[in-house]
Design a protein around this motif. Sequence first.
Motif, PDB file in Angstrom:
ATOM      1  N   ASP A  73       4.775   1.633   6.784  1.00 23.37           N
ATOM      2  CA  ASP A  73       5.451   2.311   5.670  1.00 23.37           C
ATOM      3  C   ASP A  73       5.590   3.793   5.995  1.00 23.37           C
ATOM      4  O   ASP A  73       6.629   4.414   5.761  1.00 23.37           O
ATOM      5  CB  ASP A  73       4.630   2.183   4.371  1.00 23.37           C
ATOM      6  CG  ASP A  73       4.502   0.760   3.879  1.00 23.37           C
ATOM      7  OD1 ASP A  73       5.388  -0.052   4.194  1.00 23.37           O
ATOM      8  OD2 ASP A  73       3.513   0.464   3.171  1.00 23.37           O
ATOM      9  N   THR A  74       4.506   4.352   6.534  1.00 21.45           N
ATOM     10  CA  THR A  74       4.499   5.777   6.857  1.00 21.45           C
ATOM     11  C   THR A  74       5.450   6.076   8.012  1.00 21.45           C
ATOM     12  O   THR A  74       6.168   7.078   7.989  1.00 21.45           O
ATOM     13  CB  THR A  74       3.055   6.218   7.177  1.00 21.45           C
ATOM     14  OG1 THR A  74       2.242   5.903   6.032  1.00 21.45           O
ATOM     15  CG2 THR A  74       2.973   7.703   7.451  1.00 21.45           C
ATOM     16  N   SER A  75       5.492   5.181   9.011  1.00 26.82           N
ATOM     17  CA  SER A  75       6.469   5.350  10.090  1.00 26.82           C
ATOM     18  C   SER A  75       7.876   5.439   9.508  1.00 26.82           C
ATOM     19  O   SER A  75       8.675   6.291   9.907  1.00 26.82           O
ATOM     20  CB  SER A  75       6.454   4.145  11.046  1.00 26.82           C
ATOM     21  OG  SER A  75       5.162   3.857  11.491  1.00 26.82           O
ATOM     22  N   ALA A  76       8.180   4.532   8.582  1.00 32.46           N
ATOM     23  CA  ALA A  76       9.537   4.453   8.025  1.00 32.46           C
ATOM     24  C   ALA A  76       9.906   5.737   7.291  1.00 32.46           C
ATOM     25  O   ALA A  76      10.994   6.284   7.484  1.00 32.46           O
ATOM     26  CB  ALA A  76       9.648   3.248   7.089  1.00 32.46           C
TER      27      ALA A  76
ATOM     28  N   ALA B 261      -2.811   0.060  -6.466  1.00 30.79           N
ATOM     29  CA  ALA B 261      -1.582  -0.715  -6.271  1.00 30.79           C
ATOM     30  C   ALA B 261      -1.347  -0.825  -4.765  1.00 30.79           C
ATOM     31  O   ALA B 261      -1.395   0.157  -4.059  1.00 30.79           O
ATOM     32  CB  ALA B 261      -0.401  -0.025  -6.954  1.00 30.79           C
ATOM     33  N   LYS B 262      -1.098  -2.041  -4.274  1.00 35.09           N
ATOM     34  CA  LYS B 262      -1.123  -2.239  -2.823  1.00 35.09           C
ATOM     35  C   LYS B 262       0.248  -2.173  -2.160  1.00 35.09           C
ATOM     36  O   LYS B 262       0.364  -2.349  -0.964  1.00 35.09           O
ATOM     37  CB  LYS B 262      -1.753  -3.602  -2.520  1.00 35.09           C
ATOM     38  CG  LYS B 262      -3.187  -3.697  -3.026  1.00 35.09           C
ATOM     39  CD  LYS B 262      -4.152  -4.004  -1.917  1.00 35.09           C
ATOM     40  CE  LYS B 262      -5.588  -3.648  -2.230  1.00 35.09           C
ATOM     41  NZ  LYS B 262      -6.042  -3.947  -3.578  1.00 35.09           N
ATOM     42  N   VAL B 263       1.277  -1.920  -2.937  1.00 34.43           N
ATOM     43  CA  VAL B 263       2.623  -2.112  -2.397  1.00 34.43           C
ATOM     44  C   VAL B 263       3.000  -1.160  -1.251  1.00 34.43           C
ATOM     45  O   VAL B 263       3.727  -1.537  -0.342  1.00 34.43           O
ATOM     46  CB  VAL B 263       3.658  -2.157  -3.546  1.00 34.43           C
ATOM     47  CG1 VAL B 263       3.775  -0.858  -4.269  1.00 34.43           C
ATOM     48  CG2 VAL B 263       5.006  -2.609  -3.071  1.00 34.43           C
ATOM     49  N   LEU B 264       2.471   0.069  -1.257  1.00 34.48           N
ATOM     50  CA  LEU B 264       2.796   1.023  -0.189  1.00 34.48           C
ATOM     51  C   LEU B 264       1.532   1.708   0.320  1.00 34.48           C
ATOM     52  O   LEU B 264       0.600   1.955  -0.452  1.00 34.48           O
ATOM     53  CB  LEU B 264       3.728   2.123  -0.714  1.00 34.48           C
ATOM     54  CG  LEU B 264       5.158   1.750  -1.051  1.00 34.48           C
ATOM     55  CD1 LEU B 264       5.846   2.925  -1.740  1.00 34.48           C
ATOM     56  CD2 LEU B 264       5.919   1.352   0.200  1.00 34.48           C
ATOM     57  N   GLN B 265       1.534   2.076   1.613  1.00 34.05           N
ATOM     58  CA  GLN B 265       0.403   2.846   2.132  1.00 34.05           C
ATOM     59  C   GLN B 265       0.410   4.235   1.464  1.00 34.05           C
ATOM     60  O   GLN B 265       1.465   4.850   1.314  1.00 34.05           O
ATOM     61  CB  GLN B 265       0.518   3.001   3.660  1.00 34.05           C
ATOM     62  CG  GLN B 265      -0.814   3.368   4.295  1.00 34.05           C
ATOM     63  CD  GLN B 265      -0.696   3.984   5.690  1.00 34.05           C
ATOM     64  OE1 GLN B 265       0.267   4.654   5.994  1.00 34.05           O
ATOM     65  NE2 GLN B 265      -1.706   3.751   6.518  1.00 34.05           N
TER      66      GLN B 265
END
Length: 422
Positions: A166-169, A220-224
């Motif tokens: 997610d962070t790369s993106a 909430a687990k959806v994004l780092q």
Amino acid sequence: MLPHRKTPETVMARLVMKFGGTSVATVERIRNVARHVEREVKAGHDVAVVVSAMAGKTNELVGWVKEASPLYDAAEYDVVVASGEQVTSGLLALVLKDMGIPARSWQGWQIPIRTSDAHGSARIDGVDGDGLAAGFARGEVAVVSGFQGVHAPSGRIATLGRGGSDTSAVAIAAAIGAERCDIYTDVDGVYTTDPRIVTKAKRLDRVAFEEMLEMASLGAKVLQVRSVELAMVHKVRTYVRSSFDDPASPQAGTLICDEEEIVEQQIVTGIAYSKDEAQITLRRVADKPGVAAAIFGPLADANINVDMIIQVVSDDTTTTDITFTVPTADFDRARTILERARDQISYASLQGATDVVKVSAIGIGMRSHAGVAAKAFRALADKGINIRAITTSEIKFSVLIDAAYTELAVRTLHSLYGLDKA
Ligand code: ASP
Ligand code: MG
């Protein structure tokens, strides 16, 4: 008629599309991903696709590392676990080419995505967008391996911590000036709470960066979490959506954006919970200057994050009780450290509890409304739920309760703030 030429107004926007592990779990699903990419390419976008490892792959790789060397070297760990993304990027590039869409794969070190040397949880220091831009100019889709970069001084591969694609993106979206960063996942957006607990949970159309940062940090687990921090700093509009939609007719997701873009503001936007909390209580601690430092100093030195802290005002003025929380993973270490420092701190006993949960309500509307938390304390009390600890900040409050009451507490707060589906 003049041949069509790209003028600045007609140059199509750049787009980042990120696909998580379940979305690329098989070659068949990778074909489906390619169809989503094809749609955006046909719409005229320059596309960078960021991919995770196929579902379960990273866990398998981590398992092999531990089997090979229980006290593994972190740089070699990165060499092994970064390979999962390399496989997916190559496969997607192959599939795209077979569909007639020019594409090439990019590993983190090739772009490069420069990182710190904290192997296993490196931070991104910078992304060079020039190579990707040159690829766009050639009409190529850039297929980028998520999760990985390079520590330039040593030339070694580094990974960004679990969930790091997610962070790369987001980092790539910032570097290439993308109009949006689309995060395709196995859910169709960010919900007011976990739909597995509250069936009335609803998908949010928009969430402010600050709110999403709190939601991700609070469970909430959806994004780092780091990806949201980065999106907030660089104002990258990030769209969470489902990869399981028909590529021909994609459905709406959740846009994470600046609060100015949110018209309909609620006081509370979401309810999060985290079981990753453990409670420690020190009984009859000497009530004198320097005690808090004696307790929390050694924990900080050991890199243990203390979250909620409650100090009871003593009635005998000589001793007091102090309660605080640490991540469950650090509970044993924290306990050992405090037992060792018992003489310096001076306390009668140490009590610990791991069967606790932190339930939080988040919303930027709390800034301008008083009594939001007070209402919750009343509602929880009415359900017979005992609150062990409380913390508040500008846009959230959290309560620590017995884990057995997780569902009841989440449901109670969800309906209290009017989040149940109409
Ligand atoms: N494959 C890595 C992981 O499982 C990174 C990611 O999926 O975001 O943590
Ligand atoms: Mg993920």
